[in-house]
Design a protein around this motif. Sequence first.
Motif, PDB file in Angstrom:
ATOM      1  N   GLN A  83      -7.289  -3.032 -16.590  1.00 17.94           N
ATOM      2  CA  GLN A  83      -6.273  -2.339 -17.386  1.00 17.94           C
ATOM      3  C   GLN A  83      -5.131  -1.872 -16.496  1.00 17.94           C
ATOM      4  O   GLN A  83      -3.961  -1.938 -16.873  1.00 17.94           O
ATOM      5  CB  GLN A  83      -6.902  -1.161 -18.127  1.00 17.94           C
ATOM      6  CG  GLN A  83      -7.857  -1.633 -19.220  1.00 17.94           C
ATOM      7  CD  GLN A  83      -8.601  -0.491 -19.876  1.00 17.94           C
ATOM      8  OE1 GLN A  83      -8.362   0.679 -19.580  1.00 17.94           O
ATOM      9  NE2 GLN A  83      -9.525  -0.831 -20.758  1.00 17.94           N
ATOM     10  N   GLY A  84      -5.479  -1.403 -15.306  1.00 18.32           N
ATOM     11  CA  GLY A  84      -4.449  -0.968 -14.368  1.00 18.32           C
ATOM     12  C   GLY A  84      -3.589  -2.132 -13.928  1.00 18.32           C
ATOM     13  O   GLY A  84      -2.363  -2.042 -13.860  1.00 18.32           O
ATOM     14  N   ARG A  87      -1.502  -3.393 -16.754  1.00 17.85           N
ATOM     15  CA  ARG A  87      -0.705  -2.308 -17.307  1.00 17.85           C
ATOM     16  C   ARG A  87      -0.866  -2.256 -18.817  1.00 17.85           C
ATOM     17  O   ARG A  87       0.098  -2.087 -19.546  1.00 17.85           O
ATOM     18  CB  ARG A  87       0.782  -2.469 -16.948  1.00 17.85           C
ATOM     19  CG  ARG A  87       1.028  -2.690 -15.480  1.00 17.85           C
ATOM     20  CD  ARG A  87       2.500  -2.705 -15.175  1.00 17.85           C
ATOM     21  NE  ARG A  87       3.091  -1.444 -15.541  1.00 17.85           N
ATOM     22  CZ  ARG A  87       4.191  -1.314 -16.252  1.00 17.85           C
ATOM     23  NH1 ARG A  87       4.836  -2.366 -16.697  1.00 17.85           N
ATOM     24  NH2 ARG A  87       4.655  -0.131 -16.543  1.00 17.85           N
ATOM     25  N   LYS A 224      -5.006   4.564  -5.351  1.00 13.04           N
ATOM     26  CA  LYS A 224      -3.659   5.120  -5.236  1.00 13.04           C
ATOM     27  C   LYS A 224      -2.618   4.042  -5.536  1.00 13.04           C
ATOM     28  O   LYS A 224      -1.692   4.261  -6.319  1.00 13.04           O
ATOM     29  CB  LYS A 224      -3.471   5.673  -3.821  1.00 13.04           C
ATOM     30  CG  LYS A 224      -2.262   6.541  -3.645  1.00 13.04           C
ATOM     31  CD  LYS A 224      -2.072   6.947  -2.188  1.00 13.04           C
ATOM     32  CE  LYS A 224      -1.328   5.874  -1.439  1.00 13.04           C
ATOM     33  NZ  LYS A 224      -0.983   6.258  -0.063  1.00 13.04           N
ATOM     34  N   ASN A 227      -2.414   3.184  -9.104  1.00 15.62           N
ATOM     35  CA  ASN A 227      -1.655   4.185  -9.864  1.00 15.62           C
ATOM     36  C   ASN A 227      -0.176   3.827  -9.969  1.00 15.62           C
ATOM     37  O   ASN A 227       0.438   4.000 -11.011  1.00 15.62           O
ATOM     38  CB  ASN A 227      -1.750   5.554  -9.184  1.00 15.62           C
ATOM     39  CG  ASN A 227      -3.024   6.279  -9.529  1.00 15.62           C
ATOM     40  OD1 ASN A 227      -3.775   5.845 -10.384  1.00 15.62           O
ATOM     41  ND2 ASN A 227      -3.260   7.384  -8.856  1.00 15.62           N
ATOM     42  N   THR A 228       0.393   3.341  -8.878  1.00 12.10           N
ATOM     43  CA  THR A 228       1.839   3.100  -8.891  1.00 12.10           C
ATOM     44  C   THR A 228       2.201   1.992  -9.865  1.00 12.10           C
ATOM     45  O   THR A 228       3.331   1.936 -10.337  1.00 12.10           O
ATOM     46  CB  THR A 228       2.368   2.705  -7.498  1.00 12.10           C
ATOM     47  OG1 THR A 228       1.727   1.499  -7.095  1.00 12.10           O
ATOM     48  CG2 THR A 228       2.122   3.791  -6.487  1.00 12.10           C
ATOM     49  N   LEU A 229       1.248   1.118 -10.180  1.00 10.84           N
ATOM     50  CA  LEU A 229       1.541   0.034 -11.126  1.00 10.84           C
ATOM     51  C   LEU A 229       1.881   0.575 -12.509  1.00 10.84           C
ATOM     52  O   LEU A 229       2.504  -0.110 -13.318  1.00 10.84           O
ATOM     53  CB  LEU A 229       0.356  -0.932 -11.234  1.00 10.84           C
ATOM     54  CG  LEU A 229       0.274  -2.029 -10.183  1.00 10.84           C
ATOM     55  CD1 LEU A 229      -0.844  -2.989 -10.541  1.00 10.84           C
ATOM     56  CD2 LEU A 229       1.577  -2.788 -10.046  1.00 10.84           C
ATOM     57  N   VAL A 230       1.484   1.813 -12.781  1.00  7.88           N
ATOM     58  CA  VAL A 230       1.839   2.462 -14.047  1.00  7.88           C
ATOM     59  C   VAL A 230       3.352   2.446 -14.249  1.00  7.88           C
ATOM     60  O   VAL A 230       3.859   2.305 -15.358  1.00  7.88           O
ATOM     61  CB  VAL A 230       1.320   3.914 -14.057  1.00  7.88           C
ATOM     62  CG1 VAL A 230       2.010   4.736 -15.120  1.00  7.88           C
ATOM     63  CG2 VAL A 230      -0.173   3.938 -14.286  1.00  7.88           C
ATOM     64  N   LEU A 231       4.085   2.554 -13.165  1.00 11.11           N
ATOM     65  CA  LEU A 231       5.546   2.593 -13.240  1.00 11.11           C
ATOM     66  C   LEU A 231       6.146   1.207 -13.447  1.00 11.11           C
ATOM     67  O   LEU A 231       7.315   1.082 -13.781  1.00 11.11           O
ATOM     68  CB  LEU A 231       6.124   3.159 -11.946  1.00 11.11           C
ATOM     69  CG  LEU A 231       5.782   4.596 -11.549  1.00 11.11           C
ATOM     70  CD1 LEU A 231       6.196   4.852 -10.114  1.00 11.11           C
ATOM     71  CD2 LEU A 231       6.486   5.567 -12.465  1.00 11.11           C
ATOM     72  N   ALA A 239       7.760   2.095  -4.153  1.00  6.24           N
ATOM     73  CA  ALA A 239       6.891   3.136  -3.613  1.00  6.24           C
ATOM     74  C   ALA A 239       6.059   2.626  -2.441  1.00  6.24           C
ATOM     75  O   ALA A 239       5.167   3.310  -1.961  1.00  6.24           O
ATOM     76  CB  ALA A 239       5.980   3.678  -4.715  1.00  6.24           C
ATOM     77  N   VAL A 241       4.183  -0.366  -2.184  1.00  9.19           N
ATOM     78  CA  VAL A 241       2.958  -1.117  -2.428  1.00  9.19           C
ATOM     79  C   VAL A 241       3.239  -2.619  -2.391  1.00  9.19           C
ATOM     80  O   VAL A 241       4.164  -3.096  -3.045  1.00  9.19           O
ATOM     81  CB  VAL A 241       2.358  -0.743  -3.802  1.00  9.19           C
ATOM     82  CG1 VAL A 241       1.150  -1.611  -4.105  1.00  9.19           C
ATOM     83  CG2 VAL A 241       1.983   0.715  -3.826  1.00  9.19           C
ATOM     84  N   SER A 285      -4.997   9.338 -16.382  1.00  6.73           N
ATOM     85  CA  SER A 285      -5.027   7.972 -15.857  1.00  6.73           C
ATOM     86  C   SER A 285      -4.976   7.868 -14.339  1.00  6.73           C
ATOM     87  O   SER A 285      -4.710   6.811 -13.807  1.00  6.73           O
ATOM     88  CB  SER A 285      -3.863   7.171 -16.449  1.00  6.73           C
ATOM     89  OG  SER A 285      -4.037   7.052 -17.827  1.00  6.73           O
ATOM     90  N   ASP A 286      -5.207   8.972 -13.643  1.00  9.42           N
ATOM     91  CA  ASP A 286      -5.242   8.882 -12.185  1.00  9.42           C
ATOM     92  C   ASP A 286      -6.505   8.126 -11.774  1.00  9.42           C
ATOM     93  O   ASP A 286      -7.623   8.597 -11.983  1.00  9.42           O
ATOM     94  CB  ASP A 286      -5.238  10.291 -11.586  1.00  9.42           C
ATOM     95  CG  ASP A 286      -5.215  10.254 -10.065  1.00  9.42           C
ATOM     96  OD1 ASP A 286      -5.365   9.146  -9.497  1.00  9.42           O
ATOM     97  OD2 ASP A 286      -5.029  11.315  -9.452  1.00  9.42           O
ATOM     98  N   LYS A 288      -7.997   7.637  -9.119  1.00 11.57           N
ATOM     99  CA  LYS A 288      -8.925   8.275  -8.179  1.00 11.57           C
ATOM    100  C   LYS A 288     -10.018   9.018  -8.938  1.00 11.57           C
ATOM    101  O   LYS A 288     -11.138   9.118  -8.479  1.00 11.57           O
ATOM    102  CB  LYS A 288      -8.158   9.242  -7.257  1.00 11.57           C
ATOM    103  CG  LYS A 288      -7.589   8.553  -6.034  1.00 11.57           C
ATOM    104  CD  LYS A 288      -6.749   9.510  -5.201  1.00 11.57           C
ATOM    105  CE  LYS A 288      -5.380   9.666  -5.796  1.00 11.57           C
ATOM    106  NZ  LYS A 288      -4.528  10.618  -5.068  1.00 11.57           N
TER     107      LYS A 288
END
Lengths: 350, 259
Positions: A83-84, A87, A224, A227-231, A239, A241, A285-286, A288
Amino acid sequence: MLRTNKFFFPVLIILLLVAFLTAIAFGAVSITVADMFAAVNHWAQGKSPSTIYEGVFLQIRLPRVLLCMITGAVLAVSGVLMQGLFRNPIVEPGLIGTSAGAAFGASVVFVLSAGMGKNIQQLAGPLLVPLFAFAGGLLATYTVYMLAKGNKRMDVTTLLLIGIAVNAVGLSGTGFMSYIARDPQARSITFWNLGTFSGATWMQVGITGITAILVFILAIRYAKQLNTLVLGEEEARYAGVDTEKLKRKIMLYNTAMVSVATAFVGVISFMGLIVPHVMRLLIGSDNKKLLPASMIAGAVLLTLADMGARLLLAPAEIPIGIITSLVGAPVFIILLKRTNMLNTKGGGRD
Amino acid sequence: MIDVQNVSLIMGKSFLVKEVSLMIRAGEFVVIMGPNGAGKSTLLKMMSGTMLPTTGNIFFKGEKLSGYKTEVLARHRAVVSQHYHISFPLSVREMVMMGRYPYFKNHPLAMDEVIVDEQMDKMEISHLQDRNYHTLSGGEAQKVHMSRVLAQIGDTSVTQQKLLLLDEPVSHLDIKYQHQLLQEAKLLCHKQVAVAAVLHDVNLALKYADKIFFMKGGHIIRTLSKNEHITAQILKEVFDINAAIFDMPDGQGKFVSYY
């Protein structure tokens, strides 16, 4: 809603223990805590089990419950990762062809193993189905990956669509195998596609357990970055990655986990979808927090589902996939409706 | 700090950006303006390193921009994009903390928490920090992204040569915050940060920019330095509008209206 309650993880772990003990205790034969202690004691002293209860506990119930927990954890973690990566909250681990490929691999063994010659059968023995399922899952996922990759950056929409196409090929392959199969073989394929834990062995527990632990340790390191893929991918690169590397790693981990688990227990749907989704609603949705939470919750839920599979029509057993789909699908629709409502509130954003 | 040398970007058969050269020095605030589809965002994306120019070169701090590793670049430049699509619910604080991701390994350090607090204060969103991002208004969301990117630029009490790229950063903000956001960017310039912003409001650009690049059809057709005055003719040429230019009441510069 998004701040994690400090009791969240303790409660989850208590639920896990409760699920474990009840799943061990109830079944065709009831097992008491005293039986469990006695069995472990005898085993530790190198003696054989002294009662039938101890035997059932050590040889049947315990491996079954453990395999079930590991599989639940694996499917849920894999759901979070996929899912991450995509997205998209409605993605399932099987989406990129892994399950369909694995199912096809297994069906090949069910139908053609008689013609494969004694050598192969003796060499692989009970591992024949898992090996072919694993190979099928890996092959399908790799095909999806290579086709989606092309020569440029991997576009997630393309990946999804190719996943659908490869899934269709896998399904038609399995369908063809069922078509040419004799009745008992076709029945095997059907059952495998619905998933079951009835044949759980310690070897299966060992293999899936080690894979699960390894992959989980590796995957949490990427929480971590995930997480940035959310953006969005571009923002993730801003960021810092390396999104291409991230995507490759996540796909590899997912394939390893899902094909190993699927290989032993068959296709179990909706777990990878529901568990991460519910956890997202509870703790945000963090990744970690989401990864460990989904891991435990996946173990709890699948254990409960397996209890249902064993007890609802006892002494007969229902394939577990029937239960996860039957309960999972309506829950999924409710969640979907709820999420849509949440998203349309607030307004003013684009 | 960043040196764009004769850069073009061709997509299919059309030039999105054509033979553009520009240089931004440390501490400089430049604004890129122009009609829709002029190539402003594309130019900004090439300066960010996410899009590679078809021809031409970009040098960042003396080295080829394309040679930088993603994670190294993230500690030297930050970008506010025009659009965001956030796939999962995250709290405002979690979102701003992402600006610190290039600096810590697995868990934020005390300093990261402090910087996040500071930057949320600057954009006046501290009271929103536990809110779900998806429930914010367009303007609030824009402030969140600015805070995140300010956190990525990092500790602003020390002088550091970094690059801040802003693509229409004030499009959803009310007038007060339009100024507040650009004021924050301007303050960074005093600490040797270079800022390049795409803006649509000529008056905002006149107030904050050291230099304005006017783009049209992929070209930079005009450059306006701080000591030059805007003219109605430039605005006619760039935007095809009739403008009247006035002196500010305090005598500090000009402002523009249209008819």
